[in-house]
Design an enzyme around this catalytic site. Sequence first.
Site, PDB file in Angstrom:
ATOM      1  N   ASN A   9      45.648 -29.460 131.740  1.00  0.00           N
ATOM      2  CA  ASN A   9      45.204 -28.341 130.649  1.00  0.00           C
ATOM      3  C   ASN A   9      45.153 -27.038 131.325  1.00  0.00           C
ATOM      4  OD1 ASN A   9      44.473 -26.592 128.568  1.00  0.00           O
ATOM      5  ND2 ASN A   9      42.504 -27.857 128.270  1.00  0.00           N
ATOM      6  N   LYS A  11      44.665 -24.117 130.084  1.00  0.00           N
ATOM      7  CA  LYS A  11      43.902 -23.223 129.338  1.00  0.00           C
ATOM      8  C   LYS A  11      44.476 -21.828 129.617  1.00  0.00           C
ATOM      9  CE  LYS A  11      39.992 -26.200 130.197  1.00  0.00           C
ATOM     10  NZ  LYS A  11      38.621 -26.235 130.559  1.00  0.00           N
ATOM     11  N   HIS A  99      39.515 -29.905 121.492  1.00  0.00           N
ATOM     12  CA  HIS A  99      38.989 -29.610 122.665  1.00  0.00           C
ATOM     13  C   HIS A  99      37.569 -28.819 122.558  1.00  0.00           C
ATOM     14  CE1 HIS A  99      38.257 -27.796 126.578  1.00  0.00           C
ATOM     15  NE2 HIS A  99      39.236 -28.663 127.051  1.00  0.00           N
ATOM     16  N   GLU A 101      36.150 -26.223 123.934  1.00  0.00           N
ATOM     17  CA  GLU A 101      36.249 -24.775 123.895  1.00  0.00           C
ATOM     18  C   GLU A 101      36.832 -24.329 122.462  1.00  0.00           C
ATOM     19  OE1 GLU A 101      38.695 -24.795 127.441  1.00  0.00           O
ATOM     20  OE2 GLU A 101      37.093 -25.383 128.492  1.00  0.00           O
ATOM     21  N   GLU A 171      35.449 -35.863 127.345  1.00  0.00           N
ATOM     22  CA  GLU A 171      35.385 -34.516 128.278  1.00  0.00           C
ATOM     23  C   GLU A 171      33.803 -34.152 128.064  1.00  0.00           C
ATOM     24  OE1 GLU A 171      38.843 -32.597 129.505  1.00  0.00           O
ATOM     25  OE2 GLU A 171      38.477 -31.574 127.606  1.00  0.00           O
ATOM     26  N   GLY A 177      34.632 -27.459 134.216  1.00  0.00           N
ATOM     27  CA  GLY A 177      34.452 -26.308 134.771  1.00  0.00           C
ATOM     28  C   GLY A 177      33.153 -26.110 135.575  1.00  0.00           C
ATOM     29  N   SER A 217      35.802 -31.534 135.735  1.00  0.00           N
ATOM     30  CA  SER A 217      35.738 -31.316 137.208  1.00  0.00           C
ATOM     31  C   SER A 217      36.397 -32.474 137.817  1.00  0.00           C
ATOM     32  CB  SER A 217      34.263 -31.355 137.692  1.00  0.00           C
ATOM     33  OG  SER A 217      33.768 -30.002 136.975  1.00  0.00           O
TER      34      SER A 217
HETATM   35  P1  13P Z   1      37.816 -28.883 134.243  1.00  0.00           P
HETATM   36  O1  13P Z   1      38.846 -29.883 135.040  1.00  0.00           O
HETATM   37  O2  13P Z   1      38.173 -27.354 134.940  1.00  0.00           O
HETATM   38  O3  13P Z   1      36.535 -29.140 134.346  1.00  0.00           O
HETATM   39  O4  13P Z   1      38.256 -28.745 133.000  1.00  0.00           O
HETATM   40  C1  13P Z   1      38.188 -29.981 132.136  1.00  0.00           C
HETATM   41  C2  13P Z   1      38.937 -29.574 130.672  1.00  0.00           C
HETATM   42  O5  13P Z   1      38.610 -29.042 129.967  1.00  0.00           O
HETATM   43  C3  13P Z   1      40.246 -30.124 130.524  1.00  0.00           C
HETATM   44  O6  13P Z   1      40.722 -30.061 129.180  1.00  0.00           O
END
Ligand code: 13P
Length: 254
Positions: A9, A11, A99, A101, A171, A177, A217
């Site tokens: 992903n 982003k 997601h 976010e 997640e 992150g 992560s």
């Molecule tokens: P990270 O791998 O940067 O922690 O992000 C995970 C994520 O949100 C994938 O959709």
Amino acid sequence: MRKNIVAGNWKMNKTYQDAQALVSEIDNMVRDEVTHENVEVIVTPPFPFLNSISKLIQGNSRMHLAAQDVSAHESGAYTGEVSAAMLKSVGVEYVLVGHSERRQYHHEDADLLLKKMKAALAQGIKPIFCCGEPLEVREAEDHFKYVAQQLRETVAHLSNEEFDQVVIAYEPIWAIGTGKTASSAQAQEMHASIREELSSIFDAQAAYNKTILYGGSANPGNAKELFSQPDVDGGLIGGASLKSRDFTDIIKSF
Ligand code: 13P
């Protein structure tokens, strides 16, 4: 056999030129280095790059394309939205829905997420449905109940045929992150709990067959341990998917 998937992903990262370069590198590394037969590789670039990346990966049967979002609406006066039919027309096969976010910054609720999944499914696009608890819920030890509820208010309203097309991604928000990954034991017990919940909503066979990804992560250093868990079927990778070497090494962790 349950399918293994590693999805990157991206982003809101990369320009057009960077995106082309990254996906070409991944495409080559996957061809040259990935020997595991049962793994699908998914890249999830921003909307403007989907069409060109779709063409780039066309000749590689292991590589698949996902979008980061889809509109709940079919078409019409929805400025800024992108429909499932549009995604389909440029070769998108998967779409992220739910997601954290988007739940957090765009206030997407269960009702909207269900509509988005239905809109995608109507076009033959497979939703990658994301769930996961915030830190305070984990600390209160309510995480199993919290994630079960996220499934009950969304995925549970799909038909058996629709559910067959869905990939689940766990997640934990506190791991996204932050560099603080869930331990393999924490991932395994949540994935087993999700599978149990899905088995009570649908049936045992459908739940057993379901691909459940871990995200938060994940990196080349911890992917092997995570993927060796019996209920962890792959990963949804953020930061580490922006580097071809790291992303490919994660794919090779099976
Ligand atoms: P990270 O791998 O940067 O922690 O992000 C995970 C994520 O949100 C994938 O959709």
